[in-house]
Design a protein around this motif. Structure first.
Motif, short mmCIF file in Angstrom:
data_model
loop_
_atom_site.label_atom_id
_atom_site.label_comp_id
_atom_site.label_asym_id
_atom_site.label_seq_id
_atom_site.Cartn_x
_atom_site.Cartn_y
_atom_site.Cartn_z
N GLY A 1 0.87 -1.29 -0.03
CA GLY A 1 0.02 0.16 0.55
C GLY A 1 0.94 1.33 0.11
O GLY A 1 1.80 0.73 -1.02
N SER A 2 0.73 2.37 0.83
CA SER A 2 1.02 3.24 1.36
C SER A 2 2.64 3.31 2.06
O SER A 2 3.07 4.29 1.93
N ALA A 3 2.70 2.21 2.90
CA ALA A 3 3.71 1.76 3.47
C ALA A 3 5.20 0.95 2.81
O ALA A 3 5.39 -0.19 2.43
N ALA A 4 6.31 1.44 2.92
CA ALA A 4 7.30 1.36 1.74
C ALA A 4 8.47 1.53 2.65
O ALA A 4 8.18 1.18 3.91
N ASP A 5 8.72 -0.29 1.89
CA ASP A 5 10.00 -0.72 3.15
C ASP A 5 8.83 -1.52 3.75
O ASP A 5 9.63 -1.97 5.08
N ALA A 6 8.17 -2.02 3.80
CA ALA A 6 7.04 -2.19 4.66
C ALA A 6 7.96 -3.65 4.94
O ALA A 6 8.40 -4.70 6.14
N GLU B 1 3.02 -11.22 5.78
CA GLU B 1 3.26 -9.79 5.96
C GLU B 1 2.23 -9.21 7.23
O GLU B 1 0.83 -9.95 7.43
N GLN B 2 2.62 -8.14 7.39
CA GLN B 2 2.12 -7.90 8.76
C GLN B 2 0.44 -7.33 8.34
O GLN B 2 0.07 -6.57 7.53
N GLY B 3 -0.25 -7.59 9.17
CA GLY B 3 -1.94 -7.46 8.93
C GLY B 3 -2.66 -8.30 8.55
O GLY B 3 -3.78 -7.61 7.83
N SER B 4 -1.82 -9.44 7.86
CA SER B 4 -2.74 -10.04 7.18
C SER B 4 -2.74 -11.76 7.80
O SER B 4 -1.65 -12.01 8.84
N GLY B 5 -2.98 -12.77 7.51
CA GLY B 5 -2.80 -14.13 7.94
C GLY B 5 -3.82 -14.03 9.27
O GLY B 5 -5.08 -13.59 9.62
N ALA C 1 0.21 -4.43 12.26
CA ALA C 1 0.10 -3.17 10.66
C ALA C 1 1.17 -3.35 10.21
O ALA C 1 2.60 -3.30 10.40
N SER C 2 1.10 -3.89 8.50
CA SER C 2 2.86 -2.50 8.23
C SER C 2 2.93 -1.36 7.77
O SER C 2 1.64 -1.26 7.38
N GLU C 3 3.77 -1.19 7.95
CA GLU C 3 4.26 0.60 8.77
C GLU C 3 5.58 0.38 7.44
O GLU C 3 5.92 -0.43 7.16
#
Length: 730
Positions: A346-351, A374-378, A386-388
């Motif tokens: 998404g908008s999270a660069a280098d997550a 990936e963070q925020g799924s599964g 959260a993917s940040e």
């Protein structure tokens, strides 16, 4: 279950000459026509179900992970030949061990995931998916049987009155004529080896106070006189067995060896080499992984543009920045874990993102569907995160199996922020088994050594063994010393929160650790860990750990670097050695920006054997070394992990490695130690696109001259394209 059929092909001239006819039987199998076994001394006898009921054989547990049986049980046409292909069985095979009465629930059932056959005789070692517990394996004898000696043969095959008996039977046999590969047996009191007994052990009673039995041969062929369903006119009860008393060195070498990376499960080593800076479909820096299958079985290229690989190739994803291997689904095929810590979500660069790609007979991505982490799924802790931007999930990976054979995967996210403004505190996702255990480890969790602080970058480095998990936090401040670095030690035993149990922390401010904590040492920036076995009776609860501090200053030399090694136990550690250039027995001088120990890799070449200076090896990358006059040419130092003794330096031009050192090659940036070879990555040249080389350990340890295997774009089926091929190797 089908009877053993006449074998008409020549298995060996000695055997055929002895039999004089083709009426002997062999192949698909079922119990010795002796009495049911009720005394509990033969629980190591295994029953093999091959092809879900197509065939049945017997075998014997000779190690918690290995069953010894007849290769002909797995042959396409056992009447013609016992020769079979190594690797995963062609048909699903299960082994039942410790259940002498098949109507009970005693013992354990394991899937057979790998076959290692001999080519000179009808015998095979069958590796189990996970170790058998609660059943003592049978010893294998090392002295030849004598003529007239009485041997016991147990099996699950037919009896005189039963086609498919439900209890283990055993009978007494007399040893007869013997050749190098075979031993004749004669049934006593009408006892015979029947269909289904193929692969069962011929046992000698142990004397001298040892008690029990030892295996000297494996039942392979019989006249089957008196066996249910056979011609009633056949009265001969003789059999031919395959000797194993003279296979001790082969058995040890096979059972004690380090696991082999084998993506297509054919028993031949495969190699994955990453080029994380390669362009894919015009996307610069998207990254890719190239796979070379051993035995000349071709190559493959893996990118996120493949339909079978989650995500999509994008500029600067750097897919392949990290790699790890393990058998996640315990099917005998090695699975590849690929980290892309620069992946934007998404908008999270280098997550960051991590993919688990499953091995299969046709190669990676052709079997079970890949899994994306990936963070925020599964589920579990991953789903709650959260993917940040800047998390860099996948910047470090560690994977393997525990002592109990349960797979684990640890994924570092050193850029993970914590509450209260603790940016880049870091964290590690720990996945156990099939994924039901999926937890977040950070320094604010109960039992985790250290304290959660800004800039710790906990999870920048990871290492695992069957006993331990080790997490590096090179940004950890020790007192007021920024980035002095620290390391956290865990066992794989899960606590009440399903977290690995914290053992202790390591840093250079401890009296039990050599040196002293200094700012920017980055203690723990690199890690290597292997299983350690102190003695023949050791239960394998220990590990050997190497911790790199590439920022360590020495004698006014900034970033000279060093490595410290430790012996880990269930409750703590003791230091083995402190190693740096110029220390006792180590050549070279302490120089600025050598970055000694920027990378580390270690291997126990025989984890099933007692650990020695010869089988626990450490490779240390020194990319800033000005070797042979080449500025930043780099080099690799090798040591014994058990005592820190220096072995040799490794770089192009030595030990059969092609080329020569040049300026800026930074040899030691990429390396990987396996049970048979030391892999050296040269992503910075001298050849275009980069290269990698597999150097046999025998060359490094004793000056051997075995050929070095070179992996280079434009050769051996690899495309002539790339940027930094050889950056990571597994």
């Amino acid at each position: 279950m089908s009877p053993l059929r006449p074998r008409t092909a020549l298995l060996s001239t000695a055997v055929v000459a002895a039999l004089l006819t083709g009426a002997f039987t062999s192949g698909s199998a079922q119990a010795v026509t002796g009495s049911p076994s009720t005394d509990g001394t033969l629980t190591f006898t295994a029953r093999l179900d091959i092809g879900s009921g197509e065939r049945a054989c017997s075998g014997v547990l000779v190690d918690p992970r290995w069953v010894l049986t007849a290769a002909s049980c797995f042959a396409d046409n056992p009447q013609q030949s016992f020769q079979i292909r190594a690797g995963k069985p062609a048909k699903t095979t299960t082994a039942t061990i410790g259940r002498t009465d098949l109507t009970s629930t005693a013992g354990q059932v394991r899937q057979v995931v790998e076959l290692v056959p001999r080519t000179d005789r009808d015998v095979v070692l069958a590796r189990l998916a996970t170790p058998v517990t609660g059943v003592t394996p049978a010893a294998v004898g090392t002295t030849m049987p004598t003529t007239g000696e009485t041997l016991t043969v147990p099996g699950f095959g037919r009896t005189k009155t039963e086609w498919s008996p439900l209890k283990l039977h055993a009978g007494a046999f007399t040893a007869g004529a013997m050749a190098t590969e075979t031993l004749d047996l004669a049934g006593k009191d009408g006892v015979a080896v029947c269909a289904g007994d193929t692969g069962g052990p011929a046992l000698r009673a142990r004397t001298g106070g040892a008690g029990g039995y030892e295996v000297v041969a494996i039942a392979t062929r019989s006249w089957q006189g008196g066996c249910f369903g056979q011609n009633p006119d056949e009265t001969r009860t003789g059999a031919v067995s395959t000797r194993v008393d003279n296979l001790r060195s082969w058995l040890d070498a096979t059972m004690q060896a380090a696991p082999v990376t084998d993506f297509n499960c054919d028993g031949v080593r495969d190699t994955a080499v990453a080029d994380p800076d390669a362009a894919v479909g015009g996307d610069a820096g998207a990254g890719l992984v190239r796979v070379v299958h051993g035995g000349g079985r071709g190559t493959a290229e893996i990118t996120q543009d493949l339909e079978a690989v989650p995500g999509g190739s994008e500029a600067k994803d750097h897919f392949g920045t990290t790699l790890a291997t393990f058998d996640h689904n315990l099917d005998g095929c090695t699975d590849l874990v690929v980290g892309a810590p620069s992946e934007d979500l998404g908008s999270a660069a280098d997550a960051g993102m991590v993919n688990v790609l499953y091995g299969a007979p046709a190669g990676l991505t052709t079997g079970k569907a890949a899994v994306s982490l990936e963070q925020g799924s599964g589920s579990g802790a991953l789903a709650a995160m959260a993917s940040e931007s800047g998390d860099q999930f996948g910047a470090a990976l560690a994977a393997g199996t525990t002592l109990a054979g349960e797979p684990y995967l640890a994924v570092g996210a050193p850029g993970e922020d914590a509450a209260g403004g603790a940016t880049d505190a870091g964290g590690v996702i720990y996945v156990r088994g099939s994924g039901t255990t999926n937890v977040l480890i950070h320094q604010d969790k109960s039992g985790v050594p250290g304290a959660l602080e800004k800039g710790d970058k906990f999870g920048s480095s990871l290492a695992g063994s069957p006993q331990h998990l080790v997490v590096g936090a090179p940004g950890e401040a020790i007192g007021t010393l920024a980035a002095a670095g620290g390391v956290s030690l865990f066992s794989h035993t899960l606590n009440a929160d399903k977290l690995p149990t914290g053992v202790t922390g390591l840093d250079q401010d401890l009296d039990t650790v050599e040196g002293g904590a200094e700012a920017d040492d980055r203690f723990g920036a690199s890690l290597a860990l292997v299983q350690y076995r102190a003695g023949a009776s050791a239960n394998g609860t220990e590990s050997l750990l190497a911790v790199g501090s590439p920022g360590e200053d020495g004698a006014q030399a900034v970033n000279a670097g060093r490595v410290d090694t430790f012996r880990l136990t269930a409750s703590g550690f003791t230091q083995v050695s402190g190693i740096y250039q110029g220390s006792s027995g180590v050549p070279g001088a302490t120089e600025a920006n050598d970055s000694f120990a920027q990378s580390l890799s270690a291997v126990n070449t025989a984890p099933g054997a007692v650990s020695t200076a010869q089988n626990t090896l450490l490779a240390v990358g020194v990319p800033g070394e000005d070797s042979t006059g080449a500025t930043d040419g780099g080099t690799v130092y090798t040591f014994s992990l058990t005592n820190g003794a220096f072995i040799n330096t490794v770089y192009p031009g030595k030990f059969g490695i092609p080329g020569a050192l040049g300026n800026g090659q930074k040899v030691g940036t990429a390396l990987h130690a396996t049970g048979s070879e030391l892999y050296l990555g040269l992503p910075n040249g001298p050849v275009s696109y980069g290269s990698a080389h597999a150097v046999p350990w025998g060359n490094v340890l004793s000056g051997g001259t075995q050929p070095v295997t070179t992996f280079q774009p434009g050769t051996g089926g690899l495309p002539a394209a790339g940027e930094t091929f050889g950056s990571v190797i597994r």
